[in-house]
Enzyme design. Structure first.
Site, mmCIF file in Angstrom:
data_model
loop_
_atom_site.group_PDB
_atom_site.id
_atom_site.type_symbol
_atom_site.label_atom_id
_atom_site.label_comp_id
_atom_site.label_asym_id
_atom_site.label_seq_id
_atom_site.Cartn_x
_atom_site.Cartn_y
_atom_site.Cartn_z
ATOM 1 N N HIS A 169 66.483 64.605 -10.678
ATOM 2 C CA HIS A 169 67.667 65.111 -11.387
ATOM 3 C C HIS A 169 68.906 65.042 -10.501
ATOM 4 C CE1 HIS A 169 67.657 68.957 -9.145
ATOM 5 N NE2 HIS A 169 66.335 68.943 -9.272
ATOM 6 N N CYS A 185 61.279 69.127 -6.525
ATOM 7 C CA CYS A 185 61.987 68.088 -7.292
ATOM 8 C C CYS A 185 62.768 67.188 -6.339
ATOM 9 C CB CYS A 185 62.936 68.730 -8.297
ATOM 10 S SG CYS A 185 62.109 69.644 -9.621
#
Length: 214
Positions: A169, A185
């Site tokens: 992201h 992440c």
């Protein structure tokens, strides 16, 4: 009594002394650099999420090594495959003819790094953010939910990995690119994650490695 005479070698000896003195100073300074860099990295790793922070264009300008670029890259994977090298802080998209498109990334902090093979199962523009329970425990000040937008820590785009909680992201903290700060992440600056989002379809293979293959 004859006056004392200065040695004809006094000039060269003084120059040699000054040279040695300056060289020692330079050597000591160079030895101090790695320690200061290591300290700076520890400082970066302590950065918490900052919901609501909106980076400006200058913040998005990464150091040269972390800017998006085409590099030589040897791989047996098909073009389009994503390969993440956690230790290098790079994400590669394999290209034909022994090349790859390389992006600088932020990765999981110690205890939150992982490796494996997954696929992109979903894509989202300006995703919402719901911090997991363990993140709330570490950072109690975080909101329990935040709608997508420029100040959202998820950034401009998200690519979801399998049925896990992990994603590739964007970020509203460009200074964290190249560091280990996340809960597992992988984050890119918004310009890069938009570029990646537009290139990568759902179903793309993603390989996460702790160390590059020799």
């Amino acid at each position: 009594m004859q006056p004392a005479r200065l040695s004809s070698n006094a000039g060269p000896q003084m120059l040699l002394f000054r040279f040695c003195f300056c060289f020692q100073i330079i050597l000591l300074a160079s030895l101090a650099v790695p320690a200061s860099r290591a300290f700076a990295q520890r400082e970066d790793m302590s950065i918490g999420d900052q919901p609501g922070l909106i980076p400006n264009a200058a913040d998005e300008q990464l150091p040269l090594q972390f800017r998006r670029q085409v590099v030589l890259y040897r791989s047996t994977e098909a073009p389009g495959t994503i390969i993440v090298h956690t230790s290098e802080r790079f994400l590669y998209v394999v290209q034909p003819n022994g090349r790859a498109l390389r992006y600088g990334i932020g990765v999981g902090r110690d205890g939150f790094q992982w490796q494996g093979l997954l696929r992109i199962t979903r894509k989202q523009e300006w995703p919402d953010w719901t911090p997991p329970t363990e993140m709330i425990e570490r950072q109690p000040y975080l909101p329990r939910f935040m709608a997508g937008g420029p100040g959202n820590p998820m950034g401009a785009r998200a690519l979801y990995l399998g049925d896990t909680v992990y994603r590739i992201h964007g970020t509203n903290q460009p200074k964290t690119i190249g560091t280990a700060v996340s809960s597992g992440c992988f984050r890119l600056v918004n310009g890069d994650v938009i570029d990646l989002y537009d290139r990568i379809p759902v179903g793309t293979k993603v390989i996460v490695r702790q160390k590059p293959e020799l």
